[in-house]
Design a protein around this motif. Structure first.
Motif, mmCIF file in Angstrom:
data_model
loop_
_atom_site.group_PDB
_atom_site.id
_atom_site.type_symbol
_atom_site.label_atom_id
_atom_site.label_comp_id
_atom_site.label_asym_id
_atom_site.label_seq_id
_atom_site.Cartn_x
_atom_site.Cartn_y
_atom_site.Cartn_z
ATOM 1 N N GLN A 79 0.812 -1.202 0.000
ATOM 2 C CA GLN A 79 0.000 0.000 0.000
ATOM 3 C C GLN A 79 0.853 1.263 0.000
ATOM 4 O O GLN A 79 0.438 2.297 -0.502
ATOM 5 C CB GLN A 79 -0.917 0.003 1.222
ATOM 6 C CG GLN A 79 -2.056 -1.010 1.128
ATOM 7 C CD GLN A 79 -2.964 -0.936 2.324
ATOM 8 O OE1 GLN A 79 -2.530 -0.528 3.407
ATOM 9 N NE2 GLN A 79 -4.213 -1.328 2.147
ATOM 10 N N ALA A 80 2.061 1.178 0.557
ATOM 11 C CA ALA A 80 2.918 2.357 0.649
ATOM 12 C C ALA A 80 3.492 2.750 -0.704
ATOM 13 O O ALA A 80 3.991 3.857 -0.862
ATOM 14 C CB ALA A 80 4.048 2.117 1.648
ATOM 15 N N GLU A 81 3.448 1.865 -1.690
ATOM 16 C CA GLU A 81 3.991 2.179 -3.001
ATOM 17 C C GLU A 81 2.945 2.931 -3.814
ATOM 18 O O GLU A 81 1.908 2.372 -4.178
ATOM 19 C CB GLU A 81 4.391 0.892 -3.734
ATOM 20 C CG GLU A 81 5.025 1.176 -5.092
ATOM 21 C CD GLU A 81 5.487 -0.107 -5.764
ATOM 22 O OE1 GLU A 81 5.694 -0.076 -6.981
ATOM 23 O OE2 GLU A 81 5.636 -1.121 -5.064
ATOM 24 N N ARG A 110 -0.236 10.100 -8.909
ATOM 25 C CA ARG A 110 0.431 11.305 -8.422
ATOM 26 C C ARG A 110 -0.156 11.743 -7.088
ATOM 27 O O ARG A 110 0.572 12.191 -6.195
ATOM 28 C CB ARG A 110 0.290 12.424 -9.456
ATOM 29 C CG ARG A 110 0.979 13.715 -9.058
ATOM 30 C CD ARG A 110 1.157 14.607 -10.252
ATOM 31 N NE ARG A 110 2.012 13.981 -11.251
ATOM 32 C CZ ARG A 110 2.392 14.560 -12.394
ATOM 33 N NH1 ARG A 110 1.980 15.772 -12.666
ATOM 34 N NH2 ARG A 110 3.169 13.932 -13.247
ATOM 35 N N GLU A 111 -1.464 11.618 -6.932
ATOM 36 C CA GLU A 111 -2.106 12.002 -5.678
ATOM 37 C C GLU A 111 -1.596 11.146 -4.522
ATOM 38 O O GLU A 111 -1.355 11.645 -3.411
ATOM 39 C CB GLU A 111 -3.624 11.870 -5.803
ATOM 40 C CG GLU A 111 -4.283 12.892 -6.736
ATOM 41 C CD GLU A 111 -3.994 12.625 -8.203
ATOM 42 O OE1 GLU A 111 -3.627 11.466 -8.536
ATOM 43 O OE2 GLU A 111 -4.112 13.565 -9.011
ATOM 44 N N GLN A 112 -1.422 9.846 -4.774
ATOM 45 C CA GLN A 112 -0.901 8.960 -3.734
ATOM 46 C C GLN A 112 0.546 9.317 -3.396
ATOM 47 O O GLN A 112 0.954 9.252 -2.226
ATOM 48 C CB GLN A 112 -1.000 7.501 -4.190
ATOM 49 C CG GLN A 112 -2.425 6.981 -4.287
ATOM 50 C CD GLN A 112 -2.486 5.565 -4.819
ATOM 51 O OE1 GLN A 112 -1.464 4.956 -5.146
ATOM 52 N NE2 GLN A 112 -3.702 5.027 -4.932
ATOM 53 N N LEU A 113 1.317 9.706 -4.413
ATOM 54 C CA LEU A 113 2.705 10.104 -4.169
ATOM 55 C C LEU A 113 2.762 11.337 -3.276
ATOM 56 O O LEU A 113 3.581 11.423 -2.357
ATOM 57 C CB LEU A 113 3.414 10.377 -5.498
ATOM 58 C CG LEU A 113 4.862 10.879 -5.412
ATOM 59 C CD1 LEU A 113 5.738 9.902 -4.629
ATOM 60 C CD2 LEU A 113 5.427 11.098 -6.809
ATOM 61 N N VAL A 114 1.889 12.303 -3.533
ATOM 62 C CA VAL A 114 1.837 13.512 -2.695
ATOM 63 C C VAL A 114 1.487 13.152 -1.259
ATOM 64 O O VAL A 114 2.069 13.700 -0.313
ATOM 65 C CB VAL A 114 0.829 14.524 -3.275
ATOM 66 C CG1 VAL A 114 0.619 15.680 -2.295
ATOM 67 C CG2 VAL A 114 1.298 15.053 -4.617
ATOM 68 N N GLN A 115 0.571 12.218 -1.080
ATOM 69 C CA GLN A 115 0.211 11.792 0.265
ATOM 70 C C GLN A 115 1.387 11.142 0.983
ATOM 71 O O GLN A 115 1.604 11.346 2.176
ATOM 72 C CB GLN A 115 -0.978 10.820 0.204
ATOM 73 C CG GLN A 115 -2.296 11.484 -0.165
ATOM 74 C CD GLN A 115 -2.659 12.620 0.780
ATOM 75 O OE1 GLN A 115 -2.549 12.490 2.002
ATOM 76 N NE2 GLN A 115 -3.075 13.744 0.206
ATOM 77 N N ALA A 172 5.722 11.695 5.015
ATOM 78 C CA ALA A 172 7.139 11.825 5.350
ATOM 79 C C ALA A 172 7.404 13.122 6.097
ATOM 80 O O ALA A 172 8.210 13.171 7.028
ATOM 81 C CB ALA A 172 7.979 11.764 4.067
ATOM 82 N N ARG A 173 6.712 14.202 5.691
ATOM 83 C CA ARG A 173 6.836 15.470 6.399
ATOM 84 C C ARG A 173 6.309 15.335 7.821
ATOM 85 O O ARG A 173 6.926 15.832 8.774
ATOM 86 C CB ARG A 173 6.051 16.558 5.644
ATOM 87 C CG ARG A 173 5.877 17.863 6.406
ATOM 88 C CD ARG A 173 7.202 18.599 6.549
ATOM 89 N NE ARG A 173 7.037 19.838 7.271
ATOM 90 C CZ ARG A 173 7.163 19.981 8.584
ATOM 91 N NH1 ARG A 173 7.452 18.921 9.340
ATOM 92 N NH2 ARG A 173 7.023 21.165 9.145
ATOM 93 N N THR A 174 5.178 14.638 7.994
ATOM 94 C CA THR A 174 4.597 14.436 9.323
ATOM 95 C C THR A 174 5.549 13.676 10.232
ATOM 96 O O THR A 174 5.633 13.940 11.435
ATOM 97 C CB THR A 174 3.263 13.683 9.205
ATOM 98 O OG1 THR A 174 2.379 14.426 8.354
ATOM 99 C CG2 THR A 174 2.619 13.506 10.570
ATOM 100 N N ARG A 175 6.302 12.725 9.636
ATOM 101 C CA ARG A 175 7.262 11.929 10.430
ATOM 102 C C ARG A 175 8.616 12.618 10.533
ATOM 103 O O ARG A 175 9.593 12.014 10.965
ATOM 104 C CB ARG A 175 7.420 10.540 9.807
ATOM 105 C CG ARG A 175 6.145 9.702 9.835
ATOM 106 C CD ARG A 175 6.443 8.236 9.565
ATOM 107 N NE ARG A 175 6.996 8.038 8.243
ATOM 108 C CZ ARG A 175 6.265 7.775 7.143
ATOM 109 N NH1 ARG A 175 4.932 7.718 7.262
ATOM 110 N NH2 ARG A 175 6.822 7.589 5.983
ATOM 111 N N ALA A 188 11.157 21.612 1.808
ATOM 112 C CA ALA A 188 11.447 20.521 0.876
ATOM 113 C C ALA A 188 10.165 19.930 0.306
ATOM 114 O O ALA A 188 10.070 19.636 -0.889
ATOM 115 C CB ALA A 188 12.263 19.435 1.575
ATOM 116 N N LEU A 189 9.160 19.775 1.155
ATOM 117 C CA LEU A 189 7.870 19.256 0.692
ATOM 118 C C LEU A 189 7.253 20.201 -0.328
ATOM 119 O O LEU A 189 6.741 19.758 -1.363
ATOM 120 C CB LEU A 189 6.926 19.071 1.879
ATOM 121 C CG LEU A 189 5.479 18.686 1.533
ATOM 122 C CD1 LEU A 189 5.439 17.362 0.792
ATOM 123 C CD2 LEU A 189 4.622 18.625 2.792
ATOM 124 N N SER A 190 7.300 21.489 -0.053
ATOM 125 C CA SER A 190 6.725 22.471 -0.965
ATOM 126 C C SER A 190 7.408 22.421 -2.327
ATOM 127 O O SER A 190 6.746 22.479 -3.377
ATOM 128 C CB SER A 190 6.843 23.875 -0.369
ATOM 129 O OG SER A 190 6.352 24.851 -1.258
#
Length: 281
Positions: free
Chosen positions: A25-27, A31-36, A41-44, A51-53
Motif C-alpha cells: 500500500q505504501a507504493e 500522483r495524488e498517492q505520491l503527494v500523500q 514523510a513530512r509528518t514523520r 522541501a515538501l513544498s
C-alpha cells in the motif's frame, strides 16, 4: 469448518499478507498517492516543509504549460529595432530588466533579443556608432503548449534565459524566462532588485519603489506615511489581490489610493514582488 479448503489461503499466506500489505500500500500508483506519501514523510519529520513544498511544485511544473505562466504580449517590455541608444536607455533603466525583445513593425514581430549590457560600449560619446544589428542576438521561439519541465531542460542545454512564445499563426504571444520556470519550484529569486538584508521596500527613483509582496500593511504605512487598513489582509500583496479580485499575473497593475501597484513577480500560488509608483496628488 475445513482448514484444508484449497479455495482459502493458508495460515502462512495470511500471515505474509498481513506483513506485506502495508508495504504494498505504501507504493504510490498515482500522483495524488505520491503527494500523500510525501506529506506523511513530512509528518514523520523525514523532510521539512520547504522541501515538501518544492517537491510538490516539481510535480506541478510537469503539468503546467508555457501559456500558464508566460508574460502576455501586451505586458512585454520591448524595444524597437530602429531606435537610438538615447531612446532605448529610458526604457531599459525604468524596467531594470537585463534582456529585451526587439520588435519590428509591431509587438507581434520579434526580430531578436537585446542584452542591456551590450549597450554599455555605446554610452556617452560613442552613441553615434550604435547599430542594432551589431548587438542583436537571436531569439528562441517556443509554442504556447510546451510543457514547463521540457522547456526548463531546453533552457539548461542551450544556456538561453529567455524564449519568445508564439501562437498558432507564428506571431509573438508573450515571453517566458528561465527564472519564471524556476520560481514555480523554488519561489522568488531576487537578482535585478538588490534588497538589503531585512529590507522590504527599495527606492528606485523619484516616486518609484520596488517592494516584496509580503511587506506588511503596517510597515508600508510607516514607510510612506499612509493609513491603509489591515483588518482584511496583512500584506500589500494581499491588498493588491483583493483590489484586483483575482490572483494576478506578472505585469498586471492596479491603483489604490495615491499608488499604482504593478506585479513584477508572481507564480501560480502567490504574488511575490511589486513595483510601486506614488501618483501625483
Amino acid at each position: 469448518m475445513n482448514d484444508n479448503d484449497p479455495s482459502k489461503p493458508s495460515p502462512l499466506r495470511r500471515f505474509l499478507g498481513r506483513i506485506l500489505k502495508p508495504l504494498v500500500q505504501a507504493e504510490p500508483e498515482t500522483r495524488e498517492q505520491l503527494v500523500q506519501v510525501l506529506k506523511q514523510a513530512r509528518t514523520r519529520h523525514l523532510m521539512d516543509g520547504e522541501a515538501l513544498s518544492m517537491m510538490e511544485a516539481v510535480l506541478q511544473v510537469s503539468e503546467l504549460r508555457v501559456r500558464d505562466i508566460m508574460i502576455p504580449r501586451a505586458r512585454m517590455v520591448v524595444v524597437e529595432r530602429d531606435k537610438s541608444v538615447e531612446e532605448l536607455l529610458p526604457v531599459i533603466i525604468e524596467s531594470a530588466h537585463s534582456r529585451f525583445p526587439v520588435i519590428g513593425d509591431d509587438r507581434s514581430e520579434v526580430v531578436g533579443i537585446l542584452l542591456a549590457k551590450d549597450l554599455l560600449q555605446y554610452c556617452g560619446q560613442h552613441s553615434s556608432a550604435f547599430n542594432m544589428r551589431d548587438v542583436l542576438r537571436s531569439a528562441v521561439f517556443v509554442p504556447e503548449s510546451k510543457r514547463l519541465n521540457v522547456l526548463l531542460k531546453e533552457f539548461r542545454v542551450s544556456r538561453n534565459h529567455m524564449a519568445i512564445v508564439i501562437d498558432e499563426y507564428g506571431g509573438a504571444a508573450g515571453l517566458i524566462t528561465i527564472e519564471d520556470v524556476l520560481e514555480q519550484i523554488v519561489g522568488e529569486i531576487e537578482d535585478e532588485y538588490d534588497f538589503d538584508e531585512g529590507a522590504y521596500i527599495l527606492k528606485r527613483g523619484k516616486d518609484l519603489y520596488t517592494a516584496k509582496a509580503h511587506t506588511t500593511i503596517e510597515d508600508f504605512n510607516e514607510f510612506f506615511g499612509t493609513e491603509f487598513d489591515d483588518d482584511d489582509y496583512d500584506t500589500i500583496g494581499g491588498m493588491v489581490v483583493n483590489a484586483l479580485g483575482h490572483l494576478p499575473q506578472r505585469g498586471e497593475a492596479v491603483e489604490i489610493g495615491d499608488f499604482r501597484f504593478t506585479v513584477v513577480r508572481a507564480d501560480s500560488r502567490k504574488v511575490r514582488l511589486l513595483n510601486i509608483e506614488r501618483l501625483p496628488s
